[in-house]
Design a protein around this motif. Structure first.
Motif, short mmCIF file in Angstrom:
data_model
loop_
_atom_site.label_atom_id
_atom_site.label_comp_id
_atom_site.label_asym_id
_atom_site.label_seq_id
_atom_site.Cartn_x
_atom_site.Cartn_y
_atom_site.Cartn_z
N SER A 248 -33.39 -28.92 -14.12
CA SER A 248 -32.59 -27.86 -14.75
C SER A 248 -33.19 -27.44 -16.08
O SER A 248 -32.82 -26.41 -16.64
CB SER A 248 -31.16 -28.35 -15.01
OG SER A 248 -30.67 -29.04 -13.90
N ASN B 242 -31.19 -33.51 -17.31
CA ASN B 242 -31.52 -32.12 -16.98
C ASN B 242 -33.00 -31.95 -16.65
O ASN B 242 -33.36 -31.11 -15.82
CB ASN B 242 -31.13 -31.19 -18.14
CG ASN B 242 -29.65 -30.87 -18.13
OD1 ASN B 242 -29.07 -30.60 -17.07
ND2 ASN B 242 -29.02 -30.92 -19.28
N PRO C 215 -23.69 -32.54 -13.14
CA PRO C 215 -23.87 -32.36 -14.58
C PRO C 215 -22.56 -32.59 -15.32
O PRO C 215 -21.49 -32.62 -14.71
CB PRO C 215 -24.31 -30.91 -14.72
CG PRO C 215 -24.12 -30.26 -13.43
CD PRO C 215 -23.69 -31.27 -12.43
#
Ligand code: ADP
Length: 248
Positions: A51, A46, A81
């Motif tokens: 993100s 991430n 993801p």
């Protein structure tokens, strides 16, 4: 040139470190991020994909901070993801069109590009069905398809084989392997056989730290064993894994 640099990345959740000084350089090829559940793999992915903001450290693409690169970085990045809210009412094709629009793929190229990624993951026949009717393997394939829209140079796949049966695992593994070429692919897993045969380098992570990394051959030599499973057992043997036995 592909060069992804992770420089001293750290991240805490409520004072509990999830990543603690992760540094690593990736060039082209497939990199397998291997570690038990809770090791920090998703957190790291991430952060790489922007993100999540790291608590400290920098992610660089070809020497430039990816926060400075902004949209230019996002356009060379494909990300699948782990827990994606897939739009169950959408057809696979509509979901891809939506993702293609988000990625800024021009309208006139969109149809052809969607057909290309659908056929890459062998989902052409199911493209017009609602995602809600897909099997686990089909969902994973659509997630991989959206990650390769626009032919990104950097592809990040978080547990792309999670929840799949052994046959589907093998199929997905082959598709990922065939993607490599001039791309940088980072793929996380807690299942050794997902990456043993396809990754050029294995990055072993536990409790937010990189414990070791190298090719399967290098690691086997270093630990005096004959396969990656034995390396994993030496390093993480006492940790629980919930991966299905994969005997293929
Ligand atoms: P992995 O992907 O290797 O299973 P994660 O990156 O998901 O590991 O998690 C690393 C650590 O951070 C774990 O201890 C996990 O419980 C914790 N963690 C992850 N996400 C959160 C969150 N949103 N809030 C609090 N703790 C989290």
């Amino acid at each position: 040139m592909n060069r992804l640099e992770l420089c001293d990345i750290s991240k805490k959740y409520k004072n509990k470190p999830a990543l603690d000084g992760v540094s690593l350089t990736l060039d082209t090829g497939i990199y397998g991020l291997l570690g038990p559940n809770g090791a920090g793999k998703s957190t790291l992915m991430n952060i790489i994909t922007g993100s999540l903001r790291p608590g400290g450290g920098t992610v660089k693409w070809n020497g430039e901070d990816v926060r400075t690169l902004g949209a230019a970085y996002r356009s060379l990045l494909g990300y699948a993801p782990q827990r994606q809210g897939l739009y169950d009412a959408f057809s696979g094709r509509r979901f891809l069109a939506y993702m293609a629009a988000l990625k800024g793929i021009p309208k006139k190229e969109m149809g052809g590009e969607i057909d290309r990624v659908l056929s890459y993951v062998n989902m052409g026949a199911a493209a017009d069905r609602a995602i809600g009717t897909y099997s686990g393997g089909m969902r994973q394939r659509i997630l991989i398809a959206q990650a390769i829209l626009g032919d990104p140079k950097l592809i990040v796949l978080d547990e792309p084989t999670a929840g799949l049966d052994p046959k589907e695992r093998v199929r997905i593994r082959r598709r990922i392997s065939a993607l490599a070429g001039d791309k940088t692919i980072l793929l996380s897993t807690h299942v050794v056989s997902d990456i043993e045969s396809i990754a050029k380098e294995i990055v072993l992570i536990r409790a937010g730290r990189i414990v070791d990394h190298g090719s399967v051959e290098e690691l086997c030599r270093r630990y005096g064993v004959s396969g990656l499973e034995d390396v994993y057992m030496q390093l993480f043997g006492e940790e629980e894994t919930d991966g299905p036995a994969d005997t293929l």
